[in-house]
Design a protein around this motif. Structure first.
Motif, short mmCIF file in Angstrom:
data_model
loop_
_atom_site.label_atom_id
_atom_site.label_comp_id
_atom_site.label_asym_id
_atom_site.label_seq_id
_atom_site.Cartn_x
_atom_site.Cartn_y
_atom_site.Cartn_z
N GLU A 51 0.84 -1.20 0.00
CA GLU A 51 0.00 0.00 0.00
C GLU A 51 0.87 1.25 0.00
O GLU A 51 2.08 1.18 0.24
CB GLU A 51 -0.92 -0.01 1.23
CG GLU A 51 -1.88 -1.19 1.26
CD GLU A 51 -2.77 -1.17 2.49
OE1 GLU A 51 -2.55 -0.29 3.37
OE2 GLU A 51 -3.68 -2.01 2.57
N ASP A 52 0.24 2.38 -0.27
CA ASP A 52 0.98 3.64 -0.31
C ASP A 52 1.66 3.93 1.03
O ASP A 52 2.78 4.46 1.06
CB ASP A 52 0.06 4.80 -0.71
CG ASP A 52 -1.20 4.87 0.15
OD1 ASP A 52 -1.54 3.88 0.81
OD2 ASP A 52 -1.85 5.93 0.15
N VAL A 102 2.14 10.58 -3.26
CA VAL A 102 2.23 9.11 -3.17
C VAL A 102 0.96 8.64 -2.47
O VAL A 102 0.81 8.78 -1.25
CB VAL A 102 3.48 8.66 -2.37
CG1 VAL A 102 3.52 7.14 -2.29
CG2 VAL A 102 4.75 9.18 -3.01
N ARG A 103 0.03 8.11 -3.23
CA ARG A 103 -1.24 7.69 -2.62
C ARG A 103 -1.82 6.50 -3.36
O ARG A 103 -1.53 6.27 -4.55
CB ARG A 103 -2.26 8.84 -2.60
CG ARG A 103 -2.66 9.37 -3.96
CD ARG A 103 -3.62 10.55 -3.83
NE ARG A 103 -3.97 11.12 -5.12
CZ ARG A 103 -4.96 10.67 -5.88
NH1 ARG A 103 -5.68 9.64 -5.49
NH2 ARG A 103 -5.23 11.24 -7.04
N GLY A 104 -2.65 5.74 -2.63
CA GLY A 104 -3.24 4.54 -3.18
C GLY A 104 -4.29 4.82 -4.23
O GLY A 104 -4.75 5.95 -4.40
N ILE A 161 -0.23 2.43 -7.58
CA ILE A 161 -0.11 3.57 -6.67
C ILE A 161 0.16 4.82 -7.47
O ILE A 161 0.96 4.80 -8.43
CB ILE A 161 1.01 3.33 -5.63
CG1 ILE A 161 0.59 2.19 -4.68
CG2 ILE A 161 1.30 4.59 -4.83
CD1 ILE A 161 1.64 1.81 -3.66
N ILE A 181 1.87 8.18 -8.17
CA ILE A 181 3.07 8.92 -7.79
C ILE A 181 3.30 10.01 -8.82
O ILE A 181 3.39 9.73 -10.02
CB ILE A 181 4.31 8.01 -7.71
CG1 ILE A 181 4.09 6.91 -6.66
CG2 ILE A 181 5.55 8.82 -7.35
CD1 ILE A 181 5.24 5.93 -6.55
#
Length: 236
Positions: free
Chosen positions: A123-124, A155-157, A164, A166
């Protein structure tokens, strides 16, 4: 007579059982004390590492201060010399571009690899956990799957999408983090008792290796946005 002998045998047996239990308890106590001592020694080692990192950070700050003072002296000495001023300004621009992540850089560091088998479980937050620890270890350049990470990087799911986000791009697993950093400091920090790896490895297989030649690409200039920023004039 037989009754007395039987009673004595029972007493001896009871004494043997009690002695056995006492020895067992004592052995277990010794083992527990050894574990506690080992954990305390590990904590002491971790504390030493943290102190050494703080000392290194202080040394870096002093070195930066000396560098800025030297640079100021150069500008003051170059007054009236246009060629020298141009060179100094050009060097400063190049340095600022490097700090901003606009140039390709290389150096010693570490490579953190998340296992292919666990790719969909990453995960992120797992990536951010490692990135933040590397930043705390004075990493000077970072990248995830060759996406340069700067202060404003996202940076996130994806909400279960299998990738992810980015820098506004979909980055697919497996994930590899590269960092230009002191290799020994980074490995010690990541493997610290109760640290990043110990927590992540409960669910995901992740490893770190040192490298003498890490290359990290620049971030796209289109990702550096300043259209909403206004310079504050100094009225003093």
């Amino acid at each position: 007579m037989k009754a007395k002998r039987s009673s004595r045998n029972i007493s001896i047996a009871l004494v043997c059982v009690i002695l056995g239990l006492a020895l067992s308890w004592q052995f277990q106590s010794i083992r527990n004390n050894a574990k506690v001592m080992t954990l305390e020694n590990q904590k002491k080692d971790d504390l030493v590492v943290k102190i050494l990192n703080e000392q290194k950070n202080n040394e870096n700050l002093r070195a930066k201060l000396n560098e800025l003072q030297t640079q100021l002296s150069k500008f003051e000495n170059a007054r009236g010399n246009s060629d020298e001023n141009i060179k100094l300004l050009s060097d400063e621009i190049q340095k600022l571009k490097t700090v901003a992540g606009l140039t390709k850089v290389k150096g010693k560091g570490v490579i953190v690899t998340f296992s292919k088998d666990d790719a969909l479980s990453v995960e992120d937050n797992d990536l951010l956990f490692v990135l933040n620890e590397l930043r705390a270890t004075d990493a000077q350049a970072l990248a995830v799957n060759d996406q340069r990470i700067i202060d404003t990087s996202e940076v996130r799911g994806s909400g279960g999408g299998g990738y992810i986000n980015i820098n506004g791009r979909h980055v697919l697993p497996p994930y590899v983090i590269k960092a230009i950093v002191d290799p020994d400091d980074a490995v010690n920090a990541l493997n610290m008792v109760g640290g990043v790896f110990e927590q992540i490895k409960v669910f995901i297989d992740v490893s770190v290796q040192k490298s003498d030649n890490i290359e990290i690409p620049p971030i796209g200039e289109e990702l550096i946005k300043t259209d909403k920023l206004k310079i504050v004039e100094n009225n003093n």
